[in-house]
Design an enzyme around this catalytic site. Structure first.
Site, PDB file in Angstrom:
ATOM      1  N   LYS A 184     -10.363 -19.348  24.248  1.00 50.93           N
ATOM      2  CA  LYS A 184      -9.345 -18.380  24.659  1.00 50.93           C
ATOM      3  C   LYS A 184      -9.076 -18.611  26.139  1.00 50.93           C
ATOM      4  O   LYS A 184      -9.936 -18.317  26.979  1.00 50.93           O
ATOM      5  CB  LYS A 184      -9.870 -16.961  24.476  1.00 50.93           C
ATOM      6  CG  LYS A 184     -10.075 -16.516  23.029  1.00 50.93           C
ATOM      7  CD  LYS A 184     -10.839 -15.201  23.020  1.00 50.93           C
ATOM      8  CE  LYS A 184     -10.776 -14.489  21.690  1.00 50.93           C
ATOM      9  NZ  LYS A 184     -11.757 -13.349  21.650  1.00 50.93           N
ATOM     10  N   GLU A 239      -4.100  -6.346  14.854  1.00 54.17           N
ATOM     11  CA  GLU A 239      -3.620  -7.722  14.688  1.00 54.17           C
ATOM     12  C   GLU A 239      -2.839  -7.905  13.401  1.00 54.17           C
ATOM     13  O   GLU A 239      -2.596  -9.037  12.979  1.00 54.17           O
ATOM     14  CB  GLU A 239      -4.801  -8.696  14.730  1.00 54.17           C
ATOM     15  CG  GLU A 239      -5.527  -8.650  16.058  1.00 54.17           C
ATOM     16  CD  GLU A 239      -6.561  -9.753  16.200  1.00 54.17           C
ATOM     17  OE1 GLU A 239      -6.781 -10.520  15.247  1.00 54.17           O
ATOM     18  OE2 GLU A 239      -7.139  -9.844  17.291  1.00 54.17           O
TER      19      GLU A 239
HETATM   20  C1  2PG Z   1     -11.766 -11.834  18.936  1.00 53.81           C
HETATM   21  C2  2PG Z   1     -10.376 -11.419  19.365  1.00 53.81           C
HETATM   22  C3  2PG Z   1      -9.333 -11.775  18.340  1.00 53.81           C
HETATM   23  P1  2PG Z   1     -10.091  -9.588  21.193  1.00 53.81           P
HETATM   24  O1  2PG Z   1     -12.738 -11.078  19.096  1.00 53.81           O
HETATM   25  O2  2PG Z   1     -11.945 -12.946  18.480  1.00 53.81           O
HETATM   26  O3  2PG Z   1      -9.624 -11.251  17.067  1.00 53.81           O
HETATM   27  O4  2PG Z   1     -10.320 -10.046  19.668  1.00 53.81           O
HETATM   28  O5  2PG Z   1      -8.887 -10.267  21.677  1.00 53.81           O
HETATM   29  O6  2PG Z   1      -9.973  -8.095  21.122  1.00 53.81           O
HETATM   30  O7  2PG Z   1     -11.322 -10.022  21.929  1.00 53.81           O
HETATM   31 MG    MG Z   2     -14.183 -12.679  18.399  1.00 55.63          MG
END
Ligand code: 2PG
Ligand code: MG
Length: 430
Positions: free
Chosen positions: A339, A207
């Site tokens: 998300k 990231e």
């Molecule tokens: C998280 C995300 C972003 P990933 O764990 O919060 O940092 O990671 O998209 O790999 O789940």
């Molecule tokens: Mg996370």
């Protein structure tokens, strides 16, 4: 429904994400001529209860190709959704959910559904000639989010070089969004210099955070405080620390293995370690301090520090309204990470936020570790008045595209814009 907003075509294509892996882009065109487009991100450290990202399997691109998801959009989804109104998001998303027919969206794929759900929202906003945040939130959409920005990567985003996944900063002392970015830019720069002086500036993690060349997890915290100080900022007051422990990645069944330090901890041992860090370091926020299957320990941790530290559920809550309600009842976490691809539609993600807010939880809209230049989440954070935004680091254009879009919106809002500020962090309801 005005005829102008009727969906007249839906087209998906395969594009490539920030890790060079296949993902989906969908384009939705309306009868009035407006077009909306959106790309879907992908996680690396995923919650077990997330909706499913449909991948092809097999040999090409490590099994990660998305030809089936693309075909689902161009075939079944397009046939069902053409003719619907793009500005009736709930009806569209419910149709997508019903069409898929599975609880984890595994038949058509949450990636296929989300590309269409987001592209339709963009098209509807375009039909009105207004930015997406304003389409979603109307005149009241004036809250600029507190950014959570990664300085060092870790965990699954850095080959598990250190156990903790995200070492981030927040800027409770900043007066506005632009200033929070300025301060973070200085912290990021000084952190890089500090690593260079140690001969340990080895590039960046997934990231964009500096590669975590540390001997212990705590070394990274020391380096972060040093970088804040070198930037001429006051740790804890102007700039504080936010961690994503992502504990599901190194523990389950109440057993945690800190690979870097070669030690095993039980749930209370991990809680004790994190509480010690909360005493020693200016930590404002901790995400997934315990694993997704360790709810009772999550509640014990929240009871111990949730009055002063934001306790965030990501893998633990997977943007689910039901899981947030259960966590609130158990006193586990006080903030939900949002998300959209953990659910598959904008409507379900918004429902989670509405449920969380009603229960006194704070929220953070979040990117994934595999991203694109798509900036939809910035508009969700502002349009839904969530108050916090996590996008990864302060480098790499898939991250900067989002910070820069928020800057444009701050400028556009002018006097009407309000920065979320220190009061936005989740705290246990009293
Ligand atoms: C998280 C995300 C972003 P990933 O764990 O919060 O940092 O990671 O998209 O790999 O789940
Ligand atoms: Mg996370």
């Amino acid at each position: 429904m005005s005829n102008e907003t009727r969906i007249c075509s839906i087209h998906a294509r395969r594009v490539w994400d920030s890790r060079g892996r296949p993902t989906l882009e969908a384009e939705v065109a309306l009868s009035g001529g407006a077009v909306g487009r959106a790309m879907v991100p992908a996680g690396a450290s995923k919650g077990a209860r997330e909706a499913l990202e449909l991948r092809d399997g097999g040999a090409s691109f490590g099994g990660l190709d998305v030809r089936r998801a693309v075909a689902n959009v161009n075939g079944e989804i397009a046939r069902a959704a053409i003719g619907l109104a793009a500005d009736e998001q709930v009806a569209l998303d419910e149709l997508l959910i019903a069409l898929d027919g599975t609880s984890k969206r595994e038949r058509l794929g949450a990636n296929a559904l989300l590309a269409v759900s987001m592209a339709a929202a963009h098209a509807a906003a375009a039909a009105q000639g207004i930015p997406l945040y304003r389409y979603l939130g109307g005149d009241g959409a004036t809250l600029l989010p507190m950014p959570q920005i990664q300085i060092f990567g870790g965990g699954a985003h850095a080959g598990r070089r250190v156990d903790i996944q995200d070492f981030m900063v927040v800027c409770p002392g900043a007066g506005n969004f632009a200033q929070a970015l300025e301060w973070t830019a200085e912290v990021y720069r000084h952190a890089g210099e500090l690593m260079a002086e140690r001969g340990a500036r080895l590039g960046v993690a997934d990231e964009g955070g500096w590669w975590p060349a540390f001997d212990t997890n705590e070394d990274a915290l020391d380096a972060l405080v040093a970088a804040i100080e070198r930037a001429g900022l006051v740790p804890g007051e102007q700039v504080a620390i936010a961690l994503d422990v992502a504990a599901s990645e190194f523990g389950h069944g109440g057993r945690y293995t800190l690979g870097l330090e070669r030690r095993q901890l039980d749930s209370d041992g991990l809680i004790e370690l994190l509480l010690r860090w909360c005493e020693k370091f200016p930590i404002a926020s901790i995400e997934d301090p315990l694993a997704e299957d360790d709810g009772a320990a999550f509640a014990r941790f929240t009871a111990a520090v949730g009055h002063r530290v934001q306790v965030v559920g990501d893998d633990f809550l997977v943007s689910s309204a039901e899981l947030v309600a259960a966590a609130a009842a158990a006193g586990a976490a006080n903030t939900v990470l949002l998300k959209p691809n953990q659910r598959g539609t904008l409507t379900e993600t918004l429902r989670c936020w509405e449920a969380a807010r009603a229960l006194g939880f704070a929220g953070i809209v979040s990117a994934r570790s595999g991203e694109t230049e798509d900036d939809t989440i910035v508009h969700l954070a502002i349009g839904w008045q969530v108050g916090q935004l996590k996008v990864g680091s302060f480098a790499r254009s898939e991250r900067m595209a989002k910070w820069n879009e928020a800057l444009r919106i701050e400028e556009r809002l002018g006097e009407r814009g309000r920065f979320a500020g220190a009061g936005v962090f989740g705290r246990n309801a009293t």
